[in-house]
Design a protein around this motif. Sequence first.
Motif, PDB file in Angstrom:
ATOM      1  N   TYR A  57      -0.522   3.190  -5.306  1.00  0.00           N
ATOM      2  CA  TYR A  57      -1.844   2.746  -5.746  1.00  0.00           C
ATOM      3  C   TYR A  57      -2.125   1.279  -5.435  1.00  0.00           C
ATOM      4  O   TYR A  57      -3.257   0.904  -5.153  1.00  0.00           O
ATOM      5  N   THR A  58      -1.103   0.450  -5.488  1.00  0.00           N
ATOM      6  CA  THR A  58      -1.324  -0.997  -5.350  1.00  0.00           C
ATOM      7  C   THR A  58      -0.702  -1.589  -4.089  1.00  0.00           C
ATOM      8  O   THR A  58      -0.821  -2.793  -3.865  1.00  0.00           O
ATOM      9  N   THR A  59      -0.040  -0.778  -3.270  1.00  0.00           N
ATOM     10  CA  THR A  59       0.657  -1.331  -2.114  1.00  0.00           C
ATOM     11  C   THR A  59       0.261  -0.682  -0.787  1.00  0.00           C
ATOM     12  O   THR A  59       0.823  -1.011   0.250  1.00  0.00           O
ATOM     13  N   ARG A  60      -0.685   0.254  -0.812  1.00  0.00           N
ATOM     14  CA  ARG A  60      -1.111   0.911   0.424  1.00  0.00           C
ATOM     15  C   ARG A  60      -2.616   1.141   0.367  1.00  0.00           C
ATOM     16  O   ARG A  60      -3.126   1.753  -0.576  1.00  0.00           O
ATOM     17  N   TRP A  61      -3.325   0.656   1.391  1.00  0.00           N
ATOM     18  CA  TRP A  61      -4.782   0.741   1.382  1.00  0.00           C
ATOM     19  C   TRP A  61      -5.272   2.175   1.241  1.00  0.00           C
ATOM     20  O   TRP A  61      -6.231   2.452   0.514  1.00  0.00           O
ATOM     21  N   SER A  62      -4.630   3.101   1.926  1.00  0.00           N
ATOM     22  CA  SER A  62      -5.106   4.486   1.917  1.00  0.00           C
ATOM     23  C   SER A  62      -4.936   5.166   0.569  1.00  0.00           C
ATOM     24  O   SER A  62      -5.553   6.209   0.316  1.00  0.00           O
ATOM     25  N   ASP A  63      -4.100   4.592  -0.309  1.00  0.00           N
ATOM     26  CA  ASP A  63      -3.832   5.223  -1.611  1.00  0.00           C
ATOM     27  C   ASP A  63      -4.607   4.577  -2.760  1.00  0.00           C
ATOM     28  O   ASP A  63      -4.448   4.970  -3.919  1.00  0.00           O
ATOM     29  N   PHE A  72       9.767   2.968  -5.418  1.00  0.00           N
ATOM     30  CA  PHE A  72      10.250   1.627  -5.714  1.00  0.00           C
ATOM     31  C   PHE A  72       9.255   0.535  -5.346  1.00  0.00           C
ATOM     32  O   PHE A  72       9.172  -0.492  -6.015  1.00  0.00           O
ATOM     33  N   ALA A  73       8.481   0.743  -4.280  1.00  0.00           N
ATOM     34  CA  ALA A  73       7.491  -0.261  -3.886  1.00  0.00           C
ATOM     35  C   ALA A  73       6.431  -0.425  -4.966  1.00  0.00           C
ATOM     36  O   ALA A  73       6.038  -1.552  -5.310  1.00  0.00           O
ATOM     37  N   LEU A  74       5.982   0.698  -5.519  1.00  0.00           N
ATOM     38  CA  LEU A  74       4.976   0.652  -6.586  1.00  0.00           C
ATOM     39  C   LEU A  74       5.547  -0.005  -7.831  1.00  0.00           C
ATOM     40  O   LEU A  74       4.897  -0.856  -8.464  1.00  0.00           O
ATOM     41  N   TYR A  75       6.781   0.368  -8.207  1.00  0.00           N
ATOM     42  CA  TYR A  75       7.387  -0.198  -9.406  1.00  0.00           C
ATOM     43  C   TYR A  75       7.543  -1.714  -9.275  1.00  0.00           C
ATOM     44  O   TYR A  75       7.248  -2.478 -10.207  1.00  0.00           O
ATOM     45  N   GLY A  76       8.017  -2.158  -8.109  1.00  0.00           N
ATOM     46  CA  GLY A  76       8.216  -3.587  -7.910  1.00  0.00           C
ATOM     47  C   GLY A  76       6.920  -4.363  -7.961  1.00  0.00           C
ATOM     48  O   GLY A  76       6.857  -5.455  -8.535  1.00  0.00           O
ATOM     49  N   ASP A  77       5.863  -3.813  -7.377  1.00  0.00           N
ATOM     50  CA  ASP A  77       4.579  -4.502  -7.377  1.00  0.00           C
ATOM     51  C   ASP A  77       4.005  -4.592  -8.786  1.00  0.00           C
ATOM     52  O   ASP A  77       3.507  -5.642  -9.198  1.00  0.00           O
ATOM     53  N   LEU A  78       4.062  -3.489  -9.539  1.00  0.00           N
ATOM     54  CA  LEU A  78       3.549  -3.510 -10.914  1.00  0.00           C
ATOM     55  C   LEU A  78       4.359  -4.465 -11.774  1.00  0.00           C
ATOM     56  O   LEU A  78       3.812  -5.171 -12.638  1.00  0.00           O
ATOM     57  N   SER A  79       5.666  -4.514 -11.557  1.00  0.00           N
ATOM     58  CA  SER A  79       6.510  -5.445 -12.309  1.00  0.00           C
ATOM     59  C   SER A  79       6.084  -6.885 -12.047  1.00  0.00           C
ATOM     60  O   SER A  79       5.971  -7.685 -12.985  1.00  0.00           O
TER      61      SER A  79
END
Length: 364
Positions: free
Chosen positions: A352-358, A24-31
């Motif tokens: 991919y867009t919400t965690r530095w390590s990823d 959900f974190a990734l989906y929300g950020d991409l949205s």
Amino acid sequence: MGAPHFKMSDLIRRHGIIVKSANFALYGDLSSRIVSILAGFTPRIEVYSIDESFLDLSGIENLRDHCRKIQETVIQWTGVPVSVGVGPTKTLAKLANRLAKKQGQVVILSTLAERETALKTTEINDVWGIGYRRSPMLLARGIQTAYQLTTVPEGWIRQKMGVTGLRTVRELKGQPCDDLEIEPVDKKTVCVSRSFGKTMTDQTTLAEAVATFADIAGSKIRKADLVAGRVVVFIESDRFQPNQPQYRNSAAIDFSPPRASALAIHKATQTCLNRIYREGIGYKRAGVYLLDLVKHDDAMRDLFSSEPPTSKDISKVTDQLNARFGAGTIAIGRIKRERTWYMRQDMLSPHYTTRWSDIPTCRS
């Protein structure tokens, strides 16, 4: 209708289907990124949901080229393909977008002939605002397509489907009845719920999950400067395990005056849970609703309120700490520990867009 993963495991393995857990974190950020891109193409935009927005393209010349440019920009900047459908009303735009997904190209319903062709090829249960609830009644009358619906007398539509149904029909005819909601509308309801990674039977763990949901829901309404007049807690057993005892229930508490403090919401949700918890049940899902939301300044006051004056300060501090150091850093009445009840995410895609390590690494 969806099916649980374990029922489809053989089919997935046989055909090599790629399965990913919800992120959900990734989906929300991409949205959010996509919405910011769309806002660069028009000053008037309504964010309808996490994956859908309405844009006002009035006055745009070379409309088809403009829509293609939107698609090209979004996929270049985010890697996410988008479909674009254009119509004179929101309902026709939704219909055009559905056709665009099927055809793989921009669909524009600008002429009467284009609209009639689209309406005749759209089944009645695929019309926005009709759905599965109203379609049986319409099908029984012989109304099978969106075009046939537009030929029915408006008096009958209003009698059988109300004002909302009448607006849908008029929008299908090209008459705008629903303007873009440019300014965010205050929510009337907030719900936080989850399906658990495994069934839970002990009340302590279930109470921890409900408390977490209460914290999240409370922070959402406080961020919007809202207060709640009612809190509801629900719990459910696993409906995909019919051989196990089945149980679902809910309980509610009214706030007078409406409240938003972490202390009040936490206490109310735990009281509700104590009322409905039943031993010997394997619980698979739970959630918290905050209802009857109003702006804090618009809420009715109570001179005899029993809420401690420090509760607002406590809520402010907990929200600030959780925002700075991560959700769940500080909570009411419990310590931070691993959420053993949290839904399984064994096949989670990288953040991919919400965690530095990823963040993907490029090598030359």
